[in-house]
Design a protein around this motif. Structure first.
Motif, PDB file in Angstrom:
ATOM      1  N   SER A   1     -11.599   3.279  -6.990  1.00  0.00           N
ATOM      2  CA  SER A   1     -11.507   2.937  -8.409  1.00  0.00           C
ATOM      3  C   SER A   1     -12.272   1.652  -8.714  1.00  0.00           C
ATOM      4  O   SER A   1     -12.655   1.410  -9.862  1.00  0.00           O
TER       5      SER A   1
ATOM      6  N   GLN B   1       0.834  -1.197   0.000  1.00  0.00           N
ATOM      7  CA  GLN B   1       0.000   0.000   0.000  1.00  0.00           C
ATOM      8  C   GLN B   1       0.876   1.257   0.000  1.00  0.00           C
ATOM      9  O   GLN B   1       1.795   1.388   0.806  1.00  0.00           O
TER      10      GLN B   1
ATOM     11  N   ARG C   1      -2.042  -2.890  -3.649  1.00  0.00           N
ATOM     12  CA  ARG C   1      -1.989  -4.135  -4.409  1.00  0.00           C
ATOM     13  C   ARG C   1      -2.177  -5.262  -3.406  1.00  0.00           C
ATOM     14  O   ARG C   1      -1.420  -5.381  -2.435  1.00  0.00           O
TER      15      ARG C   1
ATOM     16  N   ASP D   1      -7.295   1.895  -6.299  1.00  0.00           N
ATOM     17  CA  ASP D   1      -6.919   3.262  -5.929  1.00  0.00           C
ATOM     18  C   ASP D   1      -8.058   3.917  -5.160  1.00  0.00           C
ATOM     19  O   ASP D   1      -9.243   3.679  -5.451  1.00  0.00           O
TER      20      ASP D   1
ATOM     21  N   ARG E   1       1.977  10.696  -7.429  1.00  0.00           N
ATOM     22  CA  ARG E   1       3.141  10.400  -6.587  1.00  0.00           C
ATOM     23  C   ARG E   1       4.382  11.126  -7.090  1.00  0.00           C
ATOM     24  O   ARG E   1       5.139  11.706  -6.310  1.00  0.00           O
TER      25      ARG E   1
ATOM     26  N   GLU F   1      -5.370  -4.587  -7.976  1.00  0.00           N
ATOM     27  CA  GLU F   1      -4.944  -3.273  -7.517  1.00  0.00           C
ATOM     28  C   GLU F   1      -6.164  -2.370  -7.408  1.00  0.00           C
ATOM     29  O   GLU F   1      -7.121  -2.509  -8.168  1.00  0.00           O
TER      30      GLU F   1
ATOM     31  N   PHE G   1      -2.384   7.346 -10.197  1.00  0.00           N
ATOM     32  CA  PHE G   1      -1.654   7.445  -8.933  1.00  0.00           C
ATOM     33  C   PHE G   1      -0.174   7.728  -9.164  1.00  0.00           C
ATOM     34  O   PHE G   1       0.432   8.535  -8.451  1.00  0.00           O
ATOM     35  N   LYS G   2       0.414   7.066 -10.143  1.00  0.00           N
ATOM     36  CA  LYS G   2       1.844   7.239 -10.404  1.00  0.00           C
ATOM     37  C   LYS G   2       2.179   8.700 -10.694  1.00  0.00           C
ATOM     38  O   LYS G   2       3.192   9.225 -10.207  1.00  0.00           O
TER      39      LYS G   2
ATOM     40  N   ARG H   1      -4.118  10.337  -1.573  1.00  0.00           N
ATOM     41  CA  ARG H   1      -4.252   9.247  -2.528  1.00  0.00           C
ATOM     42  C   ARG H   1      -3.652   7.972  -1.940  1.00  0.00           C
ATOM     43  O   ARG H   1      -2.578   7.985  -1.331  1.00  0.00           O
TER      44      ARG H   1
ATOM     45  N   HIS I   1      -2.890   3.856  -2.975  1.00  0.00           N
ATOM     46  CA  HIS I   1      -2.837   2.797  -3.986  1.00  0.00           C
ATOM     47  C   HIS I   1      -2.473   1.496  -3.284  1.00  0.00           C
ATOM     48  O   HIS I   1      -1.512   1.441  -2.522  1.00  0.00           O
TER      49      HIS I   1
END
Length: 236
Positions: free
Chosen positions: A130, A65, A81, A185, A213, A183, A209-210, A77, A79
């Protein structure tokens, strides 16, 4: 090992109590992230992006996370997995504390992907996902909230869409399409009222998200570089 006390609009006003995952096998095993995950918390570079990794003590799942603040909006935010090691269902538990108070909060299932909490005459917080919700419910902490329901029944048996005023919590089951690895978000947004918080969260979630970040870390790097430059100037 979980997200707690996000402050808005100033650093002395927490708006949430906590946000965490709950996982059950639907039969006999209930796992709460903050108690049952062997978690490791790390920070990239100078303490910017937060990374939580861990394995469930009950052998239900593994989690990775990431958490950052959105530089362009009043949003956190998240994210995640998740790898399911057994047949299990994954839920999110969102406990508000609007304006630093656990009481007199209202909670609602705003739509199939959004949970919202607010205080009359106060601020609001909204959690946008998401992934759609397979089921969701709101209730009162310690009596009818999702934690109580899941820990006793291993599934959500209630479908309440509104709760409050009181000490409330919101719970939603993620629709993972029965995947063992997935995954998801989240955007946790804040505003002057429920409508603003929902709009902020839902709009922020459109940004990958990327990218958020990278923008967050770039801002911190620029700030730290500026501090270094100022220090060198002072020394010279």
């Amino acid at each position: 090992g979980i997200l707690t006390e996000v402050f808005y609009p100033t650093v002395d006003r927490p708006q949430i109590g906590d946000f965490q995952f709950l996982v059950t096998d639907g039969v006999a095993t209930f796992s709460e992230q903050k108690k049952d995950l062997n978690s490791r918390v790390s920070y990239s570079n100078e303490g910017m992006s937060v990374l939580i990794e861990g394995e469930d003590k009950n052998g239900l799942y593994e989690l990775r996370q990431e958490i950052v603040a959105d530089p362009r909006a009043a949003v956190v935010r998240i994210h995640a997995r998740i790898r399911l090691l057994k047949n299990a269902s994954v839920y999110v538990l969102f406990k508000p504390a609007i304006d630093g108070k656990g009481s007199e909060n209202y909670a609602e299932i705003s739509d199939g992907r959004t949970l919202t909490a607010f205080r009359k005459g106060g601020h609001a917080a909204a959690l946008a996902s998401s992934l759609p919700f397979e089921s969701a419910s709101v209730g009162y902490v310690g009596t009818s909230d999702g934690w109580q329901d899941l820990s006793k029944n291993m599934r959500l048996t209630q479908r309440e869409k509104h709760a409050g005023p009181g000490n409330v919590a919101l719970t939603a089951q993620l629709d993972t399409k029965r995947r063992t690895v997935f995954e998801v978000d989240f955007a946790l947004g804040f505003g002057a009222d429920a409508q603003e918080a929902q709009g902020v969260a839902q709009l922020a979630l459109r940004e990958p998200f990327k990218r958020v970040r990278e923008s967050y870390e770039e801002g911190w790097n620029d700030y730290l570089e500026n501090l270094s430059t100022q220090s060198l100037s002072a020394e010279s």
